[in-house]
Design a protein around this motif. Sequence first.
Motif, PDB file in Angstrom:
ATOM      1  N   ALA A 149      -4.957   6.379   4.640  1.00  0.00           N
ATOM      2  CA  ALA A 149      -6.188   5.582   4.425  1.00  0.00           C
ATOM      3  C   ALA A 149      -5.930   4.090   4.710  1.00  0.00           C
ATOM      4  CB  ALA A 149      -6.675   5.796   2.985  1.00  0.00           C
ATOM      5  N   GLN A 150      -4.772   3.625   4.310  1.00  0.00           N
ATOM      6  CA  GLN A 150      -4.441   2.210   4.560  1.00  0.00           C
ATOM      7  C   GLN A 150      -4.322   1.947   6.057  1.00  0.00           C
ATOM      8  OE1 GLN A 150      -4.317  -0.080   2.217  1.00  0.00           O
ATOM      9  NE2 GLN A 150      -3.743  -1.789   3.604  1.00  0.00           N
ATOM     10  N   LEU A 151      -3.732   2.923   6.761  1.00  0.00           N
ATOM     11  CA  LEU A 151      -3.643   2.761   8.222  1.00  0.00           C
ATOM     12  C   LEU A 151      -5.016   2.729   8.856  1.00  0.00           C
ATOM     13  CD1 LEU A 151      -2.055   2.724  10.869  1.00  0.00           C
ATOM     14  CD2 LEU A 151      -1.966   5.257  10.760  1.00  0.00           C
ATOM     15  N   TYR A 152      -5.888   3.592   8.399  1.00  0.00           N
ATOM     16  CA  TYR A 152      -7.250   3.597   8.963  1.00  0.00           C
ATOM     17  C   TYR A 152      -7.948   2.259   8.708  1.00  0.00           C
ATOM     18  CZ  TYR A 152     -12.151   4.826   9.589  1.00  0.00           C
ATOM     19  OH  TYR A 152     -13.465   4.853   9.993  1.00  0.00           O
ATOM     20  N   LEU A 153      -7.814   1.749   7.460  1.00  0.00           N
ATOM     21  CA  LEU A 153      -8.476   0.465   7.116  1.00  0.00           C
ATOM     22  C   LEU A 153      -7.944  -0.677   7.969  1.00  0.00           C
ATOM     23  CD1 LEU A 153     -10.359  -1.130   5.259  1.00  0.00           C
ATOM     24  CD2 LEU A 153      -8.455  -1.297   3.621  1.00  0.00           C
ATOM     25  N   ARG A 154      -6.633  -0.759   8.121  1.00  0.00           N
ATOM     26  CA  ARG A 154      -6.048  -1.846   8.892  1.00  0.00           C
ATOM     27  C   ARG A 154      -6.420  -1.744  10.374  1.00  0.00           C
ATOM     28  NH1 ARG A 154      -5.045  -6.194   5.903  1.00  0.00           N
ATOM     29  NH2 ARG A 154      -3.927  -5.614   3.973  1.00  0.00           N
ATOM     30  N   THR A 155      -6.479  -0.530  10.819  1.00  0.00           N
ATOM     31  CA  THR A 155      -6.870  -0.361  12.236  1.00  0.00           C
ATOM     32  C   THR A 155      -8.319  -0.789  12.454  1.00  0.00           C
ATOM     33  OG1 THR A 155      -5.311   1.490  12.415  1.00  0.00           O
ATOM     34  CG2 THR A 155      -6.997   1.322  14.118  1.00  0.00           C
ATOM     35  N   HIS A 156      -9.165  -0.432  11.502  1.00  0.00           N
ATOM     36  CA  HIS A 156     -10.567  -0.826  11.610  1.00  0.00           C
ATOM     37  C   HIS A 156     -10.716  -2.353  11.550  1.00  0.00           C
ATOM     38  CE1 HIS A 156     -14.893  -0.582  11.227  1.00  0.00           C
ATOM     39  NE2 HIS A 156     -14.842  -1.312  10.090  1.00  0.00           N
ATOM     40  N   MET A 157      -9.997  -3.010  10.667  1.00  0.00           N
ATOM     41  CA  MET A 157     -10.066  -4.471  10.558  1.00  0.00           C
ATOM     42  C   MET A 157      -9.507  -5.141  11.819  1.00  0.00           C
ATOM     43  SD  MET A 157      -9.021  -5.058   6.557  1.00  0.00           S
ATOM     44  CE  MET A 157      -9.146  -6.811   6.715  1.00  0.00           C
ATOM     45  N   ALA A 158      -8.491  -4.522  12.386  1.00  0.00           N
ATOM     46  CA  ALA A 158      -7.949  -5.077  13.633  1.00  0.00           C
ATOM     47  C   ALA A 158      -8.965  -4.972  14.757  1.00  0.00           C
ATOM     48  CB  ALA A 158      -6.662  -4.368  14.018  1.00  0.00           C
ATOM     49  N   ASP A 159      -9.673  -3.878  14.797  1.00  0.00           N
ATOM     50  CA  ASP A 159     -10.708  -3.749  15.823  1.00  0.00           C
ATOM     51  C   ASP A 159     -11.821  -4.781  15.639  1.00  0.00           C
ATOM     52  OD1 ASP A 159      -9.328  -1.659  16.943  1.00  0.00           O
ATOM     53  OD2 ASP A 159     -10.445  -0.101  15.871  1.00  0.00           O
ATOM     54  N   GLU A 160     -12.226  -5.006  14.400  1.00  0.00           N
ATOM     55  CA  GLU A 160     -13.272  -6.016  14.158  1.00  0.00           C
ATOM     56  C   GLU A 160     -12.782  -7.417  14.537  1.00  0.00           C
ATOM     57  OE1 GLU A 160     -14.470  -5.667  10.123  1.00  0.00           O
ATOM     58  OE2 GLU A 160     -15.732  -3.878  10.463  1.00  0.00           O
ATOM     59  N   SER A 161     -11.562  -7.695  14.146  1.00  0.00           N
ATOM     60  CA  SER A 161     -11.011  -9.016  14.515  1.00  0.00           C
ATOM     61  C   SER A 161     -10.918  -9.159  16.025  1.00  0.00           C
ATOM     62  CB  SER A 161      -9.614  -9.191  13.898  1.00  0.00           C
ATOM     63  OG  SER A 161      -9.694  -9.131  12.494  1.00  0.00           O
ATOM     64  N   GLU A 214      -4.358  -9.255  11.781  1.00  0.00           N
ATOM     65  CA  GLU A 214      -4.848  -7.906  11.529  1.00  0.00           C
ATOM     66  C   GLU A 214      -4.043  -6.877  12.358  1.00  0.00           C
ATOM     67  OE1 GLU A 214      -6.828  -6.961   9.241  1.00  0.00           O
ATOM     68  OE2 GLU A 214      -7.434  -8.976   8.600  1.00  0.00           O
ATOM     69  N   CYS A 215      -3.706  -7.248  13.536  1.00  0.00           N
ATOM     70  CA  CYS A 215      -2.922  -6.337  14.369  1.00  0.00           C
ATOM     71  C   CYS A 215      -1.539  -6.101  13.764  1.00  0.00           C
ATOM     72  CB  CYS A 215      -2.784  -6.876  15.795  1.00  0.00           C
ATOM     73  SG  CYS A 215      -4.310  -6.780  16.754  1.00  0.00           S
ATOM     74  N   LYS A 216      -0.933  -7.134  13.267  1.00  0.00           N
ATOM     75  CA  LYS A 216       0.370  -6.996  12.638  1.00  0.00           C
ATOM     76  C   LYS A 216       0.294  -6.132  11.377  1.00  0.00           C
ATOM     77  CE  LYS A 216       2.394 -11.280  14.376  1.00  0.00           C
ATOM     78  NZ  LYS A 216       2.942 -12.605  14.020  1.00  0.00           N
ATOM     79  N   GLU A 217      -0.766  -6.335  10.591  1.00  0.00           N
ATOM     80  CA  GLU A 217      -0.942  -5.528   9.387  1.00  0.00           C
ATOM     81  C   GLU A 217      -1.173  -4.044   9.754  1.00  0.00           C
ATOM     82  OE1 GLU A 217      -0.590  -6.301   6.252  1.00  0.00           O
ATOM     83  OE2 GLU A 217      -0.106  -8.420   6.689  1.00  0.00           O
ATOM     84  N   ALA A 218      -1.923  -3.869  10.820  1.00  0.00           N
ATOM     85  CA  ALA A 218      -2.162  -2.477  11.263  1.00  0.00           C
ATOM     86  C   ALA A 218      -0.865  -1.821  11.717  1.00  0.00           C
ATOM     87  CB  ALA A 218      -3.196  -2.467  12.381  1.00  0.00           C
ATOM     88  N   GLU A 219      -0.029  -2.585  12.381  1.00  0.00           N
ATOM     89  CA  GLU A 219       1.261  -2.054  12.823  1.00  0.00           C
ATOM     90  C   GLU A 219       2.127  -1.686  11.619  1.00  0.00           C
ATOM     91  OE1 GLU A 219       3.032  -4.958  15.369  1.00  0.00           O
ATOM     92  OE2 GLU A 219       1.614  -4.597  17.026  1.00  0.00           O
ATOM     93  N   LYS A 220       2.101  -2.521  10.597  1.00  0.00           N
ATOM     94  CA  LYS A 220       2.863  -2.210   9.381  1.00  0.00           C
ATOM     95  C   LYS A 220       2.343  -0.931   8.712  1.00  0.00           C
ATOM     96  CE  LYS A 220       4.145  -6.976   8.237  1.00  0.00           C
ATOM     97  NZ  LYS A 220       4.003  -8.045   7.230  1.00  0.00           N
ATOM     98  N   SER A 221       1.034  -0.804   8.670  1.00  0.00           N
ATOM     99  CA  SER A 221       0.443   0.421   8.074  1.00  0.00           C
ATOM    100  C   SER A 221       0.835   1.651   8.877  1.00  0.00           C
ATOM    101  CB  SER A 221      -1.082   0.278   8.000  1.00  0.00           C
ATOM    102  OG  SER A 221      -1.441  -0.810   7.184  1.00  0.00           O
ATOM    103  N   GLN A 222       0.855   1.523  10.215  1.00  0.00           N
ATOM    104  CA  GLN A 222       1.235   2.626  11.080  1.00  0.00           C
ATOM    105  C   GLN A 222       2.684   3.021  10.836  1.00  0.00           C
ATOM    106  OE1 GLN A 222      -0.818   4.292  13.331  1.00  0.00           O
ATOM    107  NE2 GLN A 222       0.905   5.757  13.479  1.00  0.00           N
ATOM    108  N   ILE A 223       3.543   2.071  10.664  1.00  0.00           N
ATOM    109  CA  ILE A 223       4.958   2.359  10.418  1.00  0.00           C
ATOM    110  C   ILE A 223       5.131   3.019   9.053  1.00  0.00           C
ATOM    111  CG2 ILE A 223       7.217   1.266  10.036  1.00  0.00           C
ATOM    112  CD1 ILE A 223       6.389  -0.853  12.110  1.00  0.00           C
ATOM    113  N   ASN A 224       4.412   2.506   8.071  1.00  0.00           N
ATOM    114  CA  ASN A 224       4.516   3.064   6.719  1.00  0.00           C
ATOM    115  C   ASN A 224       4.002   4.510   6.682  1.00  0.00           C
ATOM    116  OD1 ASN A 224       5.021   3.022   3.879  1.00  0.00           O
ATOM    117  ND2 ASN A 224       2.861   2.549   3.507  1.00  0.00           N
TER     118      ASN A 224
END
Length: 562
Positions: A172-184, A142-152
């Motif tokens: 919106a994708q960055l927000y979702l990935r960040t939220h999922m990373a926090d839950e994980s 999830e952290c890696k996905e959030a980083e990708k969303s942040q870069i995009n």
Amino acid sequence: MSWGTELWDQFDNLDKHTQWGIDFLERYAKFVKERLDIEQNYAKQLRNLVKKYCPKRSKDEEPRFTSCLSFYSILNELNDYAGQREVVAEEMAHKVYGELMRYSQDLKAERKHHLQEGRKAQQYLDHCWKQMDNSKRKFERECKEAEKSQINFDRLDNDINATKSEVEKAKAQLYLRTHMADESKNEYAAQLQNFNAEQWKHFNNAIPHIFKNLQDMDERRTVKLGETYRSFAEAERRVIPIVSKCLEGMVSAAKAVDERRDASIVVESFKSGFDPPGDFPFEDFSQNLSRTGSDGTISGTPKGEREREGAPGPRPDPKHMSRTKNKLWLFGKKPKAPSLEDFSHLPPEQRRKRLQQRIDELSKELQKEMDQRDALNKMKDVYEKNPQMGDPSSLQPKISETICNMEKLRSEIHKNETWLSEVEGKQSSRGDRRHSADNHHHTPQGRESPEGSYTDDTSQEHHTPHRRPGPPQPGNPNPDPHEFDDEFDDDDPLPVIGHCKALYSFDGQNEGTLVMAEDEVLYIIEEDKGDGWTRARKQGGEEGYVPTSYVEITLEKNSKGS
């Protein structure tokens, strides 16, 4: 030391060690089993040995020699010793081998239970670790996905050519990935905290407890081995006092051997009761020879004077001496007579002993019957006084049977006492005759008696110039066919000089002898010449020789010395 704290990471090695401990215990149990099998086989072989050498005859036929009795005592002690070896084997079987096998089964079950608990605890810890590891991996993804969303998002936000919708979508994708990373992250943190807690419990509570149980089990196994070692030794030591008594009994039996007692038993067993033979008389065959002057003797010189003058006596006939010597053992190889009820086939002394022994045995049986009769009479009186205890008439058949047995035993005792009195009377009569002969005659003559023994009886002592030889030896295969021609070919029968009564029966199996029955009366036609034989004639006219010691002789006064 505690296995739980020192060996917390050695579960597999403790598994192997506890299995080795049980295998060692079973190996020792197998050793004990083979040891007790040896004891059982040893005891069995000893008992078979004792049985092989124990007498198989009845007690009455057993020899009474101290050497034999001591040997039988040793056999009895050895049999008791074998019994103690069986006790050792039995103790080892029940208190050592049996106990070890039961304990081994308990140990196996207990070890299995503890190891199962340890494996369950390990499996639960592994499960917690997997959950924590999965949450960790998820958090990483999830952290890696959030980083990708942040870069995009940053790329689109700086791109002037990007549309607003594309930027909003990336945001919106960055927000979702960040939220999922926090839950994980939160989930991973929770799983990690839970795993750490379970791991602490595992290595500080569960495993120490399980390892402590395994340690207690192994220590108890060690203690049990020590106890069975002691029981193994105690089984042997417990029988040492009895084994020592057995050995002491063998030593006592060895000390009880008495050579003098054995020698006296031989005398008692084989003593015939007869006296040994007396001296053979000198037989002068030169009385009818006339001496010449050159002999330096006078033909009429008496025997006594010639002996005093130093003249040598006449030499006896070698043939006659040979026959006399043969007669000495005429009954030495007498065939074994059949056993009779009155033991008349035995010599007087042996017959007397056997009769006395039978009388004693019958007396004991009679006493038992009398005691039984008295007991039955007492019981009958009790039944008569207390009818509820039994019927008095029911005892009458048994009482009658006992009385009948007593009468039979009394009859047997009386019959045997009669035979015993007869034997003792004959022995006394023969002793009186020998005593009387010794008082009236100073030169004893040899007399042959039953079973090859001799007595001194000189009442028939008489010397004649011409002696008639006695019968040949029974064992002589080639007797002289003309040996008795001069005795039985006389034209005129010899005159009767007396009569005799047979004290014993005589089979007369040898040539020239006369068969006679006990108490039979015969005529005496020729006295004993010193060789132990008297010539007699039956009332039917049959003549022959009979042993002088077998008959009681009465000579006519006018024929004495003829």
